[in-house]
Design an enzyme around this catalytic site. Structure first.
Site, PDB file in Angstrom:
ATOM      1  CG  HIS A  13      41.448  39.648  40.383  1.00 54.15           C
ATOM      2  ND1 HIS A  13      40.983  39.696  39.087  1.00 54.15           N
ATOM      3  CD2 HIS A  13      41.725  38.346  40.602  1.00 54.15           C
ATOM      4  CE1 HIS A  13      40.990  38.476  38.569  1.00 54.15           C
ATOM      5  NE2 HIS A  13      41.456  37.641  39.484  1.00 54.15           N
ATOM      6  CG  HIS A  15      41.231  33.401  42.150  1.00 53.92           C
ATOM      7  ND1 HIS A  15      40.189  33.048  41.321  1.00 53.92           N
ATOM      8  CD2 HIS A  15      42.001  34.266  41.432  1.00 53.92           C
ATOM      9  CE1 HIS A  15      40.319  33.660  40.155  1.00 53.92           C
ATOM     10  NE2 HIS A  15      41.414  34.410  40.200  1.00 53.92           N
ATOM     11  CG  LEU A  16      39.229  34.727  49.225  1.00 54.02           C
ATOM     12  CD1 LEU A  16      38.171  35.363  50.111  1.00 54.02           C
ATOM     13  CD2 LEU A  16      40.611  34.873  49.860  1.00 54.02           C
ATOM     14  NE  ARG A  17      42.065  28.376  43.948  1.00 47.74           N
ATOM     15  CZ  ARG A  17      42.120  28.908  42.737  1.00 47.74           C
ATOM     16  NH1 ARG A  17      41.037  29.456  42.194  1.00 47.74           N
ATOM     17  NH2 ARG A  17      43.235  28.876  42.041  1.00 47.74           N
ATOM     18  CG  HIS A 174      44.238  39.214  35.577  1.00 53.11           C
ATOM     19  ND1 HIS A 174      43.891  39.223  34.246  1.00 53.11           N
ATOM     20  CD2 HIS A 174      43.407  38.321  36.161  1.00 53.11           C
ATOM     21  CE1 HIS A 174      42.910  38.376  34.036  1.00 53.11           C
ATOM     22  NE2 HIS A 174      42.591  37.818  35.184  1.00 53.11           N
ATOM     23  CG  ASP A 247      44.761  36.606  39.166  1.00 51.91           C
ATOM     24  OD1 ASP A 247      43.767  35.992  39.619  1.00 51.91           O
ATOM     25  OD2 ASP A 247      45.294  36.306  38.078  1.00 51.91           O
ATOM     26  CB  ALA A 263      47.007  28.872  35.065  1.00 54.53           C
TER      27      ALA A 263
END
Length: 343
Positions: A13, A15-17, A174, A247, A263
């Site tokens: 999990h 987030h690479l944007r 998460h 995450d 966040a």
């Protein structure tokens, strides 16, 4: 000097944007992670197969030379996701899961699902073709206290989905509460969970006591110490139901240090090192490899990585910031020491 060698881990999990930030996030996570489940909550989100696959291509273009890092793509579920779209995604060979974001639950979730019944046809197709269902497990009802939103989601929503789709593989992502640990532990073998390094290492006192520390602010929010201890016990238990998912979610420094801060906590710079600290804190370094390198691929029915990495107990100081596109991100443990490093 203490060293441990483990099978190369994966991140289930992250987030690479996108855009200019992608080269920096991919650089950090590809240093020692073999694969990563890449979240689809872009602007606009990856709601169809074509969008997810073009995002895959953009990520692959940023993987440093010599790295074997492989992104595993995820479809963003909406009220209108069709069974045919699920089948197309599965047939691509690169999209391994679809993600539930309750509308408004977290960053870039405005396109998410407003009523669970709207995605039941998609869930039926996922159950049929063997696509995993990833869940951000929080209700969005503003009358529900933010510290209770995971528990209420499990009681009111997730329990029903598990009952209605007994053959669907579900990852509660998460997790942050003892309630989630207990639910996953007692559920069938088709239900698993990821746990972040920051939820293992920190609780809400770290975020709120003695001053507000915005870089600990993430969703689901850090809970009280008793929940943190339950997460540590679950991760170190040896149960195959729990595995690594950072995450890691970067935001520019000025977006975090603001009157209304975003966040997300950034841990991709030192993910496995932070997990090593957490496992060492409960004398469970012998359980780290299964949590980081075995349980995830086993649940996804993917091969384990064939090579290894070595961690050495040798403190190093984390920079105050890392580059993030045309701005900077403040990582977890900025300006402080981490006890472990990858050799």
């Amino acid at each position: 000097m203490t060293t441990i060698t483990i099978t190369r881990p994966d991140d289930w999990h992250i987030h690479l944007r996108d855009g200019a930030q992608l080269k920096d996030t991919v650089r950090d996570i590809s240093r020692y992670m073999g694969r990563a489940i890449v979240m689809p909550n872009l602007v606009p989100p990856a709601i169809d197969t074509e969008t997810a696959l073009t995002y895959y291509d953009r990520i692959k273009a940023q993987v440093p030379a010599g790295s074997q890092f492989e992104p595993l793509m995820v479809l963003y579920l909406t009220d209108k996701t069709s069974p045919d779209e699920i089948r197309r995604a599965k047939a691509s060979g690169k999209i391994v899961a679809a993600k539930l974001y309750p509308a408004g639950a977290t960053t870039n979730s405005d396109s998410g699902v407003t009523d669970l019944k709207n995605i039941y046809p998609a869930l039926e197709a996922m159950q049929e073709v063997g696509m995993l269902f990833l869940v951000h497990g929080e209700v969005t009802d503003s009358s529900i206290d933010i510290f209770d939103r995971e528990r209420v989601f499990i009681e009111n929503i997730l329990s029903k989905i598990v009952a209605d789709f007994p053959e669907l593989k579900i990852v509660l992502e998460h997790i942050t509460t003892k309630d989630a640990v207990d639910f996953v532990t007692q559920a069938s073998d088709n239900v698993a969970a990821t746990i972040t390094a920051h939820h293992l290492l920190y609780n809400r006192n770290h975020m709120l006591a003695g001053g507000i520390r915005p870089h600990f602010y993430c969703l689901p929010i850090l809970k009280r110490n008793t929940h943190q201890q339950a997460l540590l016990a679950a991760a170190a238990s040896g149960s195959k139901k729990f595995f690594l998912g950072t995450d890691s979610a970067p935001h520019a420094k000025d977006k975090k240090e603001a009157a209304c801060g975003c966040a997300g906590s950034y841990t991709a710079h030192a993910a496995i090192e932070l997990y090593a600290e957490a496992f060492e804190s409960v004398n469970a370094l012998d359980k780290l490899e299964a949590f980081a390198s075995f349980n995830g691929p086993d649940f996804y029915n993917l091969p384990r990585n064939a090579d290894t990495i070595t961690l050495v107990k040798k403190p190093w100081n984390v920079p105050a910031t890392y580059p993030l596109g045309d701005t900077n991100v403040v990582p977890i443990r900025a300006g402080e020491a981490i006890d472990w490093q990858v050799e």
